[in-house]
Design a protein around this motif. Structure first.
Motif, mmCIF file in Angstrom:
data_model
loop_
_atom_site.group_PDB
_atom_site.id
_atom_site.type_symbol
_atom_site.label_atom_id
_atom_site.label_comp_id
_atom_site.label_asym_id
_atom_site.label_seq_id
_atom_site.Cartn_x
_atom_site.Cartn_y
_atom_site.Cartn_z
ATOM 1 N N ASN A 3 2.161 5.622 0.582
ATOM 2 C CA ASN A 3 3.052 5.532 1.651
ATOM 3 C C ASN A 3 4.803 5.757 1.387
ATOM 4 O O ASN A 3 5.165 5.214 0.423
ATOM 5 C CB ASN A 3 3.051 4.098 2.337
ATOM 6 C CG ASN A 3 1.395 3.795 2.984
ATOM 7 O OD1 ASN A 3 0.860 4.633 3.475
ATOM 8 N ND2 ASN A 3 0.980 2.805 2.408
ATOM 9 N N ASP A 29 6.548 -0.148 10.893
ATOM 10 C CA ASP A 29 6.690 -1.139 10.003
ATOM 11 C C ASP A 29 8.164 -1.674 9.758
ATOM 12 O O ASP A 29 9.018 -1.186 10.439
ATOM 13 C CB ASP A 29 6.026 -0.904 8.568
ATOM 14 C CG ASP A 29 5.399 -1.931 7.753
ATOM 15 O OD1 ASP A 29 5.704 -3.223 8.166
ATOM 16 O OD2 ASP A 29 4.440 -1.853 7.322
ATOM 17 N N THR A 97 7.017 -3.916 -0.881
ATOM 18 C CA THR A 97 6.035 -4.589 0.093
ATOM 19 C C THR A 97 6.926 -4.812 1.429
ATOM 20 O O THR A 97 7.855 -5.379 1.350
ATOM 21 C CB THR A 97 5.331 -5.831 -0.649
ATOM 22 O OG1 THR A 97 5.004 -5.616 -1.737
ATOM 23 C CG2 THR A 97 4.376 -6.234 0.583
ATOM 24 N N ASN A 102 1.760 -4.070 3.520
ATOM 25 C CA ASN A 102 1.472 -2.794 2.862
ATOM 26 C C ASN A 102 2.278 -2.391 1.823
ATOM 27 O O ASN A 102 3.601 -2.914 2.136
ATOM 28 C CB ASN A 102 1.437 -1.761 4.126
ATOM 29 C CG ASN A 102 0.163 -1.830 4.947
ATOM 30 O OD1 ASN A 102 -0.847 -2.093 4.474
ATOM 31 N ND2 ASN A 102 0.536 -1.549 6.213
#
Length: 110
Positions: A3, A29, A97, A102
């Motif tokens: 990612n 996010d 993180t 994630n």
């Protein structure tokens, strides 16, 4: 699949097409303990792709009230290297993180 957190120009479709040859999939996010400052870009190729003279740069603040919203993009190992080539030398890539739990890569100021 790794990612890559985008909080700036890598969210632009034009930049993704020119950098990766495709539109990337991703989901929203958040990154805590960081804030954004602006960096003046002088690299002509990055200026051409992004169309912007100033790009955001993540800066660690250590303050949990600071939070940066972005998109956690799904990329391949090859695309991580392509993103490294797109980012100017003022940035470095680290793994971290996110608020969702994630893990992914971010570009921060050197």
């Amino acid at each position: 699949m790794p990612n890559l957190f985008s909080y700036g120009t890598l969210q632009k479709e034009q930049v993704q097409l020119e950098t990766f040859g495709r539109i990337l999939k991703g989901k929203k996010d958040f990154l805590s303990d960081y804030r954004i400052r602006m960096l003046e870009i002088t690299d002509p190729e990055v200026l051409r792709k992004s169309g912007e003279k100033y790009h955001p740069m993540l800066e660690f603040s250590g303050n949990q009230e600071d939070e940066v919203e972005g998109v956690l993009l799904e990329v391949t190992e090859k695309e991580i290297l392509q993103a490294d080539a797109y980012e100017v030398d003022d940035y470095q890539r680290i793994e971290i993180t996110f608020k969702s739990g994630n893990k992914g890569f971010i570009y921060v100021g050197k």
